[in-house]
Design an enzyme around this catalytic site. Structure first.
Site, PDB file in Angstrom:
ATOM      1  CG  ASP A  21      -1.679   0.741   1.485  1.00 23.45           C
ATOM      2  OD1 ASP A  21      -1.890   1.876   0.661  1.00 23.45           O
ATOM      3  OD2 ASP A  21      -2.515   1.282   2.712  1.00 23.45           O
ATOM      4  CG  ASN A  23      -2.824   5.333  -1.078  1.00 25.58           C
ATOM      5  OD1 ASN A  23      -2.789   4.167  -0.875  1.00 25.58           O
ATOM      6  ND2 ASN A  23      -3.367   5.209  -1.753  1.00 25.58           N
ATOM      7  CG  ASP A  98      -6.560 -12.543 -13.273  1.00 20.72           C
ATOM      8  OD1 ASP A  98      -8.759 -12.941 -14.051  1.00 20.72           O
ATOM      9  OD2 ASP A  98      -6.794 -12.241 -12.804  1.00 20.72           O
ATOM     10  CG  ASP A 199     -11.847 -15.025 -14.256  1.00 21.55           C
ATOM     11  OD1 ASP A 199     -11.346 -15.802 -12.982  1.00 21.55           O
ATOM     12  OD2 ASP A 199     -13.611 -14.616 -13.628  1.00 21.55           O
ATOM     13  CD  GLU A 250     -10.278 -19.521 -12.550  1.00 22.00           C
ATOM     14  OE1 GLU A 250     -10.324 -19.966 -11.573  1.00 22.00           O
ATOM     15  OE2 GLU A 250     -10.849 -18.975 -13.049  1.00 22.00           O
ATOM     16  CG  HIS A 314      -6.577 -15.051  -6.301  1.00 24.85           C
ATOM     17  ND1 HIS A 314      -6.281 -15.587  -7.409  1.00 24.85           N
ATOM     18  CD2 HIS A 314      -7.857 -14.725  -6.401  1.00 24.85           C
ATOM     19  CE1 HIS A 314      -7.291 -16.040  -8.826  1.00 24.85           C
ATOM     20  NE2 HIS A 314      -8.153 -15.346  -8.145  1.00 24.85           N
ATOM     21  CG  ASP A 315      -9.346 -18.362  -6.287  1.00 26.40           C
ATOM     22  OD1 ASP A 315      -9.771 -17.100  -5.645  1.00 26.40           O
ATOM     23  OD2 ASP A 315      -9.451 -17.939  -7.406  1.00 26.40           O
TER      24      ASP A 315
END
Ligand code: GLC
Ligand code: CA
Length: 548
Positions: A21, A23, A98, A199, A250, A314-315
């Protein structure tokens, strides 16, 4: 088999909202990725896969897109993306984005129009059906909801969504939809991106007539329907063939037989695929099953198509927690899994944090979780009258948030991820597991990955070598060879927390070898001759090389 740059590549997946991150608003962003590019480059990877950062109401962390050609505020601006692209290329890496075109957000302008009336020009861009006998058009379920059909009061029809209510599926039968998607893809490729991770790409085609399913809970009816290959071949003709891209589909529910149809080089569809026979169907390590899956895919694609190797993203819960040992042997098992993924046939994927052995997480309450799949499932089961605590416990191991906690950069309060409050809690083990620590320790998991990735650059055997399993008789030992031209690599992996002895086959005994890499101290790293057997320590991994 033809050579290609992408076959030789290692991909690093950046789930940007949990990466860095820049900011202080608690959400990772594209500028944060730019600031950490030297770190990614240090690992030696070739390609970065960026999860969706397009404009989105963010119900499913960016997989519900409301504008394919704008950047979501949390991620940054298009100018920042342009700089990121340039900075990635300047470091001799590539980037794939993606492509989420099975569905959009329900806030996409196209859906708002489609929904506005039955006669709207975009009505047919989505899938609308009348009620059947006063109820839903069929008995299916969706990934995230008990039914894929949601009733629209105003126009008195149901729309179809394979995922959440807020993710209506596009109607790929409609030619205008396809043309518009192809135009959008070209826009990104013309900007200079290097390819797409597609995806749930085998969900685009829907079965004729949407018939009831015999077993509605087994949602494989959503995938691989007739027409899918026509769409992908058309996409290739209309877009991909004009660019030097890499594509990875995917493809849930795919088998080696159906998988070949997507990646067979003569069919001109996709370069590679992710299958889910491991991530979706093997909750914890079951080595005989894993070997059988590897063998079947090797036989199925050999010389015709290219595979991918991954155990988390991430899944899916972090690999060291699911398939290794995230306690006593965390470092050893993380290195063992890396050795395996980087030496099995196919492109290895590294999911951010994997290279420092990040683990899954166990928060105290459902309130600490953000994953829409988990939250919806929790609600569904509790509404059926099940005990909330029991439902919660049952969802912990596979919650997608296991892999979505912030990247652990240092041992600070928020692991150096943000100066603000992170959108999802940091894993409490940041004190022991973090990048700062890993970069200080020459024996760290990080440097082991760096070595494996560097080896791929010098060793075509890792990429193009033939594969042979030499361990079918063993339950928790995995031993195989890769052979290319005159060189053979013998990979030895002890997937257990006990010492185990492996007996070499006759043809191996006495061969002069040297140890290429290993995750324990390699006393005899120099040249030696293979003994009749070898004792492997808990989670030990070694690679021996010999030449004809
Ligand atoms: C894919 C994504 C996942 C998302 C789903 C719907 O499986 O990886 O994160 O929720 O598609 O787009
Ligand atoms: Ca931010």
């Amino acid at each position: 088999m033809n050579k290609a740059w992408w076959k030789e590549a290692v991909v690093y997946q950046v789930y940007w909202r949990s990466f860095y991150d820049s900011n202080g608003d608690g959400i990772g962003d594209l500028k944060g990725v730019i600031e950490k590019l030297d770190y990614i480059k240090k690992l030696g990877v070739d390609v970065i896969w960026l999860n969706p950062f397009y404009e989105s109401p963010d119900r499913d962390n960016g997989y519900d897109i409301s504008n394919y050609e704008a950047v979501m505020t949390q991620a940054g601006t298009m100018e920042t993306f342009d700089i990121l692209l340039e900075e990635i290329h300047r470091r001799d890496m590539k980037v794939i984005l993606d492509l989420v075109v099975n569905h959009t957000s329900d806030q996409h302008e196209w859906f708002l129009e489609s929904k506005s009336s039955k006669t709207n020009a975009k009505r047919d861009w989505y899938i609308w059906k009348d009620a059947k006998n006063g109820g839903k058009p069929n008995n299916w379920r969706s990934y995230f909801e008990p039914s894929p059909w949601t009733w629209d009061e105003a126009t008195e029809q149901y729309y179809f969504h394979s995922f959440a209510v807020e993710q209506p599926d596009l109607n790929w039968e409609n030619e205008e939809v396809r043309k518009e998607i192809y135009r959008m893809m070209r826009t990104w490729l013309d900007k200079g991106i290097d390819g797409f991770r597609m995806d749930v790409i085998n969900l685009l085609a829907k079965p004729e007539g949407f018939p009831d399913a015999e077993d509605p809970d087994h949602i494989s009816y959503l995938a691989d329907n007739p027409g899918i290959h026509d769409y992908l071949q058309e996409m290739n003709r209309e877009v991909l063939k004009d660019y030097d891209t890499m594509t990875v589909g995917e493809i849930p529910f795919v088998t080696p037989e159906t998988g070949l149809l997507y990646v067979d080089e003569n069919r001109h569809e996709l370069n590679t695929l992710f299958h889910f026979q491991v991530a979706d169907e093997m909750p914890v390590m079951d080595l005989p099953k894993y070997k059988a899956i590897q063998q079947a895919w090797y036989d199925g694609l050999h010389d015709r198509g290219w595979n991918s190797q991954f155990l988390n993203n991430h899944d899916h819960t972090r690999q060291v927690t699911r398939y290794g040992n995230d306690q006593e042997y965390r470092a050893e098992s993380a290195k063992l899994l890396a050795t395996m993924l980087h030496t099995l046939p196919g492109m290895p994927y590294v999911y951010q944090g994997e290279e420092i052995g990040m683990t899954g997480v166990r928060f105290d309450s459902i309130k600490d979780y953000e994953d829409i799949a988990m939250k919806n499932k929790y609600k569904e089961e509790v509404e059926k009258g099940r005990d909330p605590q029991e439902v919660f416990e049952s969802l912990l191991l596979l919650s997608r948030d296991n892999s979505r906690t912030p990247m652990q950069w240092d041992d600070g309060e928020q692991a150096g991820f943000t100066t603000g409050t992170p959108w999802i809690k940091v894993n409490p083990n940041k004190k022991e597991i973090n990048v700062k620590q890993a970069l200080k320790d020459p024996n760290s998991i990080f440097y082991y990955y760096q070595q494996l990735i560097a080896l791929r650059k010098e060793q075509p055997v890792m990429v193009y070598g033939d594969y042979e399993d030499l361990s079918r008789k063993y339950e928790t030992l995995y031993v195989y060879t890769r052979s290319y031209e005159k060189k053979t690599w013998l990979i030895l992996l002890n997937h257990s927390d006990k010492d185990q002895r492996y007996k070499f086959e006759e043809r191996c005994i006495g061969r002069p070898v040297h140890c290429v890499i290993g995750n324990y101290d390699r006393g005899e790293a120099g040249r030696m001759h293979l003994e009749p057997s070898i004792l492997l320590k808990p989670y030990e991994a070694r690679i021996y090389e010999w030449s004809e």
